[in-house]
Design a protein around this motif. Structure first.
Motif, short mmCIF file in Angstrom:
data_model
loop_
_atom_site.label_atom_id
_atom_site.label_comp_id
_atom_site.label_asym_id
_atom_site.label_seq_id
_atom_site.Cartn_x
_atom_site.Cartn_y
_atom_site.Cartn_z
N VAL A 123 79.80 -11.77 55.50
CA VAL A 123 78.59 -12.45 55.97
C VAL A 123 78.89 -13.92 56.28
O VAL A 123 78.42 -14.46 57.28
CB VAL A 123 77.47 -12.32 54.92
CG1 VAL A 123 76.33 -13.28 55.21
CG2 VAL A 123 76.95 -10.89 54.88
N LEU A 124 79.70 -14.56 55.41
CA LEU A 124 80.04 -15.97 55.64
C LEU A 124 80.82 -16.14 56.93
O LEU A 124 80.55 -17.04 57.73
CB LEU A 124 80.86 -16.50 54.46
CG LEU A 124 80.08 -16.82 53.19
CD1 LEU A 124 80.98 -17.48 52.17
CD2 LEU A 124 78.89 -17.72 53.50
N ALA A 142 78.89 -5.90 60.87
CA ALA A 142 79.46 -6.81 61.86
C ALA A 142 78.49 -7.93 62.25
O ALA A 142 78.91 -8.97 62.73
CB ALA A 142 79.88 -6.04 63.11
N THR A 143 77.19 -7.72 62.09
CA THR A 143 76.23 -8.76 62.50
C THR A 143 75.37 -9.21 61.32
O THR A 143 74.28 -9.74 61.52
CB THR A 143 75.31 -8.25 63.62
OG1 THR A 143 74.64 -7.08 63.13
CG2 THR A 143 76.06 -7.92 64.87
N ASN A 144 75.85 -8.96 60.11
CA ASN A 144 75.07 -9.36 58.94
C ASN A 144 75.21 -10.87 58.72
O ASN A 144 76.29 -11.34 58.41
CB ASN A 144 75.56 -8.58 57.71
CG ASN A 144 74.50 -8.49 56.65
OD1 ASN A 144 73.58 -9.31 56.61
ND2 ASN A 144 74.63 -7.51 55.78
N LEU A 145 74.13 -11.62 58.93
CA LEU A 145 74.15 -13.07 58.74
C LEU A 145 73.47 -13.43 57.42
O LEU A 145 72.77 -12.62 56.83
CB LEU A 145 73.43 -13.77 59.88
CG LEU A 145 73.97 -13.52 61.29
CD1 LEU A 145 73.18 -14.32 62.32
CD2 LEU A 145 75.45 -13.88 61.37
N LEU A 146 73.67 -14.68 57.01
CA LEU A 146 73.25 -15.12 55.68
C LEU A 146 71.78 -14.79 55.38
O LEU A 146 71.47 -14.20 54.34
CB LEU A 146 73.51 -16.62 55.54
CG LEU A 146 73.79 -17.14 54.14
CD1 LEU A 146 74.69 -16.25 53.35
CD2 LEU A 146 74.38 -18.54 54.22
N LEU A 151 78.72 -12.94 43.67
CA LEU A 151 78.81 -13.24 45.10
C LEU A 151 80.25 -13.51 45.51
O LEU A 151 80.72 -13.04 46.54
CB LEU A 151 77.97 -14.47 45.46
CG LEU A 151 76.46 -14.30 45.60
CD1 LEU A 151 75.87 -15.56 46.16
CD2 LEU A 151 76.16 -13.12 46.51
N ALA A 152 80.94 -14.29 44.67
CA ALA A 152 82.33 -14.64 44.98
C ALA A 152 83.19 -13.39 45.10
O ALA A 152 84.14 -13.35 45.87
CB ALA A 152 82.88 -15.59 43.92
N ALA A 153 82.83 -12.34 44.33
CA ALA A 153 83.64 -11.13 44.33
C ALA A 153 83.13 -10.09 45.33
O ALA A 153 83.71 -9.03 45.47
CB ALA A 153 83.65 -10.52 42.93
N ASP A 154 82.04 -10.43 46.04
CA ASP A 154 81.39 -9.45 46.91
C ASP A 154 82.03 -9.48 48.31
O ASP A 154 81.92 -10.47 49.02
CB ASP A 154 79.89 -9.82 46.98
CG ASP A 154 79.11 -8.92 47.92
OD1 ASP A 154 79.70 -7.97 48.46
OD2 ASP A 154 77.91 -9.18 48.10
N PRO A 155 82.70 -8.38 48.71
CA PRO A 155 83.37 -8.40 50.01
C PRO A 155 82.38 -8.52 51.17
O PRO A 155 82.70 -9.10 52.20
CB PRO A 155 84.11 -7.06 50.07
CG PRO A 155 83.46 -6.20 49.04
CD PRO A 155 82.91 -7.12 47.99
#
Lengths: 307, 433
Positions: free
Chosen positions: A82-83, A256-260, A73-77
């Motif tokens: 999303v954050l 652009a609208t991808n939320l957690l 996750l930490a490496a996932d752009p």
């Protein structure tokens, strides 16, 4: 039977009776505890466990992978995108919705001829299911003949494809969310305003306080518990938003609208990457728990006015 | 005490009776099948599906099929796989055809070769070959085409007339498409477009329409044999995406900005509202256009790039791994559902393409074709249509391409950089196979 053993027996009976007495509240809690355990605690613990495994789809076998799902996750752009989106969504929806709800509540607190009609009108979006509201707004945002584009066309030459443009897509979803929730929070404020003593305003008026001064010195501070409560609910809602994303944008364009929560859905039910989905869920839970903990601390401590 | 004991005895007797009874009726055993179906286009298709399945149940007393509406393709797949993972899979399901490898990787489905060989000779050859392309992997066949579609070109004949174009001559290639679109794009005094030349929803939830352009440029963009590699950043794919950007940015005959699921839904709507002269969309929307367009329209082949082309899409029937008895019953259901009469019933009700050649000569379909001659265009175009990308980790690989094309359309990345990024991400995903 010796005196000593008789005393011991008596003590045991008393202790047992006391224990029995203590069992009763737990017995009363059992029904809700069962459901909480089934639908909350078990899934939470199970997510924690699953986040440490990688599922091999073909064999349905799980491999223990330690924290590598979290490292991924930490490496996932996309995750960092999303954050940022989720933070923007939180900051875009919560303060505006609360301010709007408070404003409407103060306007409509006093009963006059049309206040019921207005209250109903502002509360009405709350009655719509979010999925339905999102479908309606999808049409409202349609370029060319959608309501928004038709009326705002003059401001932006050429018109705007609100949901199709990565710059405007998230603000467009935020606008819908504010419209949907403001009426609901207004209701809490209306209830809160019932508890504010009218004498305070009378005194303030005798002292010559302006409406704004009355609001600042009386209404806003006395509504602080309501504000804090609404803040808590609104923040949690912001992190739980998924319906409107699903209906309006599918997380796009270009994430652009991808939320957690939508990202969790994608990982779990579109890509079947259950380890990643579980790690994301744990992350989301942690955020929600921090929000809840901070709010309850504040609720307990500071804000308690007696009049 | 006696009362209690009697009650217990009665209860026990009841339990035993219930346990025995179905065994007693075993001579007339009926197999109950769970059948998941999605609906991908608009219309009251639920009812049609239910009545078709009812007819099957009436004519097959030993099988009882329970139809379960499972949402759109993504939701249907999620339900099916969740069932597989939880140990209660559906027996048969219509799923997006390119889910083949995802289903195989979950060990969810059975190959159909043995059952096909037991059918009359030539049974499979009656299906259109283009529709069977992505049913096959490593020499086995895993699905039977059911609700299949293809990307097709619709145009507004009245607008052609007004623009001084021949309404019976749709553009034959990309050059003519640009020329026609320029004549068909109308701006008002302030420069605002009131009528667009063309709209192409290149990506929606999946990168579907763009694949028609890839085929037209002769791109070999994925492993057609075993679904283990993709090639998104070839000169052929790049030229296809660049052509779309040219329509948007150079010629300005197509609305700017990225394509999206919302745009996918908007395109047929724009067409019937006369906001656009030419569109690319699925044949599945033909019924919608036919019932809502208040002008003369026609369907045509996708204007050719380096060659004529298009891409197939839509759902096929998969049989899930259960027991031999249930799998056999599921096969009986699949062959009945895809027989010419039932297939024609579904094609006419939905607008999906005919799946087999003999379907065209059924009385119902001949009548339909007289009413809607455009329906034949889609069938004819199947001869030049390529198969839809079908690889392992299908949905996630698709998503990398969707995101890349949106990034190129919004101008965040160049076409080359966007496709390189998609290639890198997809290669990483596929490296485990």
């Amino acid at each position: 039977m010796s005196v000593a053993s008789r005393a011991a027996l008596g003590e045991r009976v008393v202790r047992a009776r006391r224990r029995g007495w203590r069992a009763q509240p737990y017995l009363l809690l059992v029904p809700s505890l069962v459901f909480l355990a089934m639908f909350t605690y078990y899934p939470v613990l199970s997510s924690l466990e699953m986040s440490l495994y990688q599922l091999s789809p073909a064999t349905h076998q799980q491999h223990f992978v330690g924290f590598s799902n979290y490292a991924a996750l930490a490496a996932d752009p996309v995750f960092s995108r999303v954050l940022v989106n989720s933070a923007a969504f939180l900051l875009g929806t919560v303060p505006v919705t609360i301010a709007l709800a408070l404003f409407l509540a103060v306007l409509l607190a006093r009963t006059h001829a049309l206040s019921t009609a207005f209250r109903t009108a502002f509360f009405y979006p709350t009655l719509l299911p979010l999925v339905g509201a999102a479908a309606i707004w999808l049409f409202v945002y349609t370029p060319g003949y959608g309501l928004v584009d038709v009326y705002l066309r003059g401001l932006v030459p050429g018109g705007v494809n609100y949901l199709g443009d990565p710059r405007y897509a998230l603000p467009a979803v935020i606008a819908l969310t504010i419209w949907k929730n403001a009426g609901y929070y207004m209701l809490f404020y209306l209830a809160g305003l019932q508890g504010v003593a009218l004498e305070l305003y009378e005194t303030a008026r005798l002292e010559g306080a302006s409406a704004w001064q009355q609001f600042r010195a009386i209404t806003f501070p006395l509504l602080a518990p309501t504000t804090l409560f609404v803040l808590l609910i609104a923040s949690i809602n912001a992190f739980q938003s998924v319906d409107q994303i699903w209906v309006m944008t599918g997380g796009g364009p270009d994430n652009a609208t991808n939320l957690l929560l939508f990202y969790v859905y994608q990982a779990a039910f579109m890509f079947f990457d259950l380890g990643k989905a579980a790690a994301l869920t744990v992350f989301l839970l942690a955020i929600l728990m921090v929000i809840a903990a901070v709010s309850f601390r504040l609720l307990e401590r500071r804000i308690h006015y007696e009049v | 005490m006696v009362v209690l004991r009697t009650l217990a005895a009665v209860a026990l007797a009841l339990i035993v009776a219930i346990a025995i009874l179905p065994g007693g009726a075993g001579a007339q055993a009926t197999v109950s099948l769970k059948y998941y179906f999605p609906v991908g286009v608009s219309g009251p298709l639920n009812q049609l599906m239910t009545s078709i399945v009812d007819d099957f149940n009436r004519s097959h007393p030993s099988i009882k099929v329970e139809p379960v509406f499972a949402g759109n393709y993504v939701e249907a797949m999620a339900k099916a796989i969740t069932g597989v993972m939880g140990g209660s899979p559906p027996d048969v399901a219509v799923l997006d055809t390119p889910e083949l490898y995802s289903l195989l990787d979950h060990d969810a489905i059975v190959p159909l070769d043995d059952m096909i060989t037991k059918e009359p000779k030539g049974w499979l050859d009656d299906f259109y070959p283009a529709l069977l392309l992505n049913a096959r992997s490593n020499g086995h066949i895993y699905s039977i085409p059911y609700q299949r579609s293809t990307v097709i070109f619709f145009y507004n004949k009245d607008m052609f007339q007004k623009a001084g174009l021949d309404p019976n001559k749709p553009p034959k290639n990309w050059t003519e498409l640009v020329a026609d679109a320029q004549k068909l794009t109308i701006r008002d005094a302030s420069g605002r477009v009131t009528q667009w030349g063309v709209e192409v929803p290149v990506v929606d939830t999946s990168p579907w329409t763009i694949q028609g352009f890839f085929v037209e440029q002769k791109a070999k963009y994925f492993d057609t044999v075993s679904g283990k590699w993709v090639k998104f950043n070839s000169p052929e794919t790049t030229s296809a995406v660049e052509f779309i950007l040219d329509l948007q940015n150079k010629y300005k005959v197509h609305p700017p900005g990225p394509s999206s699921p919302a745009f996918w839904g908007q395109v047929p709507q724009d067409f019937v509202q006369q906001k656009v002269a030419m569109i690319y969309t699925t044949t599945g929307n033909m019924t919608f256009i036919r019932t809502n367009a208040k002008f003369n329209w026609n369907a045509a082949f996708m204007p050719a790039g380096a060659q004529w082309g298009s891409v197939t899409g839509g759902g096929s029937m998969y049989i899930f791994k259960t027991t031999p008895e249930r799998e056999q019953a599921a096969w009986t259901f699949v062959t009945w559902m895809t027989n010419p009469t039932q297939a024609a019933r579904w094609s006419i009700g939905t607008g999906y393409v005919p799946i087999r050649k003999t379907e065209l000569s059924t009385p119902a379909f001949s009548g339909y074709m007289q009413q809607v001659p455009q329906a034949l265009t889609a069938t004819l175009q199947l001869r030049v249509a390529g198969e839809q990308m079908t690889v392992h980790d299908q949905d996630e690989v698709q998503q990398t391409l969707v995101t890349a094309i949106q990034a190129a359309q919004s101008g965040r990345l160049t076409v080359a950089a966007a496709l390189d990024q998609a290639q890198r991400n997809a290669t990483q995903l596929l490296s485990k196979y």
